[in-house]
Write a protein that holds these residues in place. Structure first.
Motif, short mmCIF file in Angstrom:
data_model
loop_
_atom_site.label_atom_id
_atom_site.label_comp_id
_atom_site.label_asym_id
_atom_site.label_seq_id
_atom_site.Cartn_x
_atom_site.Cartn_y
_atom_site.Cartn_z
N PHE A 68 -0.75 2.81 -0.79
CA PHE A 68 -1.53 3.09 -1.90
C PHE A 68 -2.89 2.37 -2.14
CE2 PHE A 68 -2.30 0.56 -6.10
CZ PHE A 68 -2.32 1.57 -6.91
N LEU A 69 -3.07 1.24 -1.67
CA LEU A 69 -4.52 0.73 -1.63
C LEU A 69 -5.30 1.54 -0.59
CD1 LEU A 69 -3.49 -3.01 -1.07
CD2 LEU A 69 -4.28 -2.09 -2.98
N LYS A 70 -5.15 1.97 0.25
CA LYS A 70 -5.90 2.92 1.17
C LYS A 70 -6.50 3.77 0.34
CE LYS A 70 -6.59 4.71 5.65
NZ LYS A 70 -5.90 4.61 7.07
N ILE A 71 -6.00 4.45 -0.60
CA ILE A 71 -6.38 5.61 -1.40
C ILE A 71 -7.15 5.15 -2.74
CG2 ILE A 71 -5.13 7.27 -0.08
CD1 ILE A 71 -3.43 7.49 -2.61
N HIS A 72 -7.08 4.08 -3.00
CA HIS A 72 -7.50 3.72 -4.39
C HIS A 72 -9.06 3.58 -4.26
CE1 HIS A 72 -8.05 1.48 -8.21
NE2 HIS A 72 -6.62 1.72 -8.48
N VAL A 76 -12.37 -1.14 -0.80
CA VAL A 76 -13.40 -0.76 0.04
C VAL A 76 -12.55 -0.51 1.53
CG1 VAL A 76 -15.35 -1.26 1.34
CG2 VAL A 76 -15.17 -2.07 -1.16
N GLU A 77 -11.91 -1.44 2.11
CA GLU A 77 -11.21 -1.04 3.19
C GLU A 77 -9.70 -1.96 3.24
OE1 GLU A 77 -12.77 -2.24 7.76
OE2 GLU A 77 -13.71 -2.99 6.09
N VAL A 78 -8.82 -1.23 4.16
CA VAL A 78 -7.55 -2.00 4.23
C VAL A 78 -7.20 -2.17 5.63
CG1 VAL A 78 -4.96 -1.44 3.76
CG2 VAL A 78 -6.75 -0.69 2.11
N PHE A 79 -6.72 -3.41 5.86
CA PHE A 79 -6.69 -3.86 7.25
C PHE A 79 -4.85 -4.01 7.30
CE2 PHE A 79 -10.49 -5.66 5.95
CZ PHE A 79 -11.30 -5.28 6.88
N PHE A 80 -4.33 -3.00 7.93
CA PHE A 80 -2.71 -2.93 8.26
C PHE A 80 -2.44 -2.39 9.33
CE2 PHE A 80 1.32 -1.20 7.16
CZ PHE A 80 2.08 -2.22 7.05
N PRO A 81 -1.69 -2.97 10.34
CA PRO A 81 -1.70 -2.32 11.73
C PRO A 81 -0.71 -0.95 11.65
CG PRO A 81 -0.43 -4.45 11.45
CD PRO A 81 -1.34 -4.23 10.23
N VAL A 107 -12.07 -5.94 -1.98
CA VAL A 107 -12.06 -5.17 -3.30
C VAL A 107 -13.49 -4.72 -3.40
CG1 VAL A 107 -10.13 -5.95 -4.33
CG2 VAL A 107 -12.24 -7.07 -4.55
N LEU A 108 -13.66 -3.78 -4.11
CA LEU A 108 -15.29 -3.46 -4.51
C LEU A 108 -15.70 -4.55 -5.26
CD1 LEU A 108 -16.89 -0.57 -4.21
CD2 LEU A 108 -16.12 -0.16 -6.50
N GLY A 109 -16.99 -4.95 -5.02
CA GLY A 109 -17.77 -6.23 -5.43
C GLY A 109 -17.57 -7.27 -4.72
N GLY A 110 -17.61 -8.50 -5.32
CA GLY A 110 -17.65 -9.90 -4.59
C GLY A 110 -16.75 -10.86 -5.06
N ASP A 178 1.66 -3.27 -10.96
CA ASP A 178 1.11 -4.46 -11.37
C ASP A 178 -0.46 -4.73 -10.55
OD1 ASP A 178 0.76 -7.17 -12.39
OD2 ASP A 178 1.50 -8.09 -10.36
N VAL A 179 -0.50 -4.16 -9.33
CA VAL A 179 -1.70 -4.02 -8.55
C VAL A 179 -2.68 -3.02 -9.28
CG1 VAL A 179 -2.83 -3.35 -6.47
CG2 VAL A 179 -0.81 -5.03 -6.30
N ASP A 180 -2.01 -2.05 -9.78
CA ASP A 180 -3.07 -0.82 -10.34
C ASP A 180 -3.65 -1.37 -11.80
OD1 ASP A 180 -3.85 1.90 -10.43
OD2 ASP A 180 -2.45 2.40 -11.83
N GLN A 181 -2.67 -2.29 -12.35
CA GLN A 181 -2.95 -2.57 -13.85
C GLN A 181 -4.31 -3.81 -13.43
OE1 GLN A 181 -2.92 -5.98 -15.54
NE2 GLN A 181 -1.84 -6.78 -13.75
#
Length: 186
Positions: A68-72, A76-81, A107-110, A178-181
């Motif tokens: 889910f995070l990879k396509i959001h 910016v980047e997802v680290f998952f083996p 996440v996008l930003g700082g 929850d993550v999406d909201q």
């Protein structure tokens, strides 16, 4: 004299030596916490009985969340083996049946965006410990790696927008919502 018998060797030792050994050992046990209480042992055994099903659920949740995070668009980047493009994918395939329960992503930003994202989450607890049945989240640069100098953090790619998530056994649909909201409020 103190009688000591280990395997087939029997020996008699001075009582003063035995007392000193017991005192030193007791001090080590007290300092290291190596002597568990009976109740702690009971809880550990009880937890081991359900470890397999808990880990299966947590690994499944982690894979779904990472996908889910990879396509959001706000990630910016997802680290998952579990992803073939991850540099540790081949190693993970050799060592694991699943790909674990921890995901790191940017996440996008700082810093402010990362803090806002974590603040908006309802199902995740902000915490340092991983490995429980509840979903946890943290910002390594502000928490676990806070004591490292900025140059070391940058060299290790521990950026201000890096977030580490440990997935629990909660319903994955609740976690995804929850993550999406939370991402939508960044």
């Amino acid at each position: 004299f103190f009688f000591s018998s280990r395997r087939r060797h029997t020996r008699f030792l001075p009582v003063s030596w035995a007392r000193r050994c017991v005192q030193e050992t007791d001090a080590e046990y007290m300092g290291c916490g190596t002597a568990s209480s009976p109740f702690d042992c009971y809880l550990a055994i009880r937890g081991l009985r359900t470890l397999k099903v808990r880990m299966r659920q947590q690994c499944e949740n982690a894979f779904i969340m990472a996908s889910f995070l990879k396509i959001h668009p706000k990630i910016v980047e997802v680290f998952f083996p579990g992803f073939e493009d991850n540099k540790y994918h081949d190693l993970a395939n050799k060592q694991m049946r699943a790909y674990g329960t921890v995901i790191s992503f940017k996440v996008l930003g700082g810093t402010e965006e990362a803090k806002q994202f974590v603040k908006e989450l309802k199902f995740f607890t902000c915490g340092l410990s991983i490995g429980g049945v509840e979903s946890l989240i943290q910002i390594p640069r502000l928490m676990t790696h806070k004591s490292l100098p900025p140059a070391k953090l940058d060299a290790d790619d521990i950026t201000e927008n890096l977030i580490r998530m440990s997935l629990g056994i909660e319903d994955i649909e609740d976690l995804l919502e929850d993550v999406d909201q939370a991402l939508s409020k960044m």
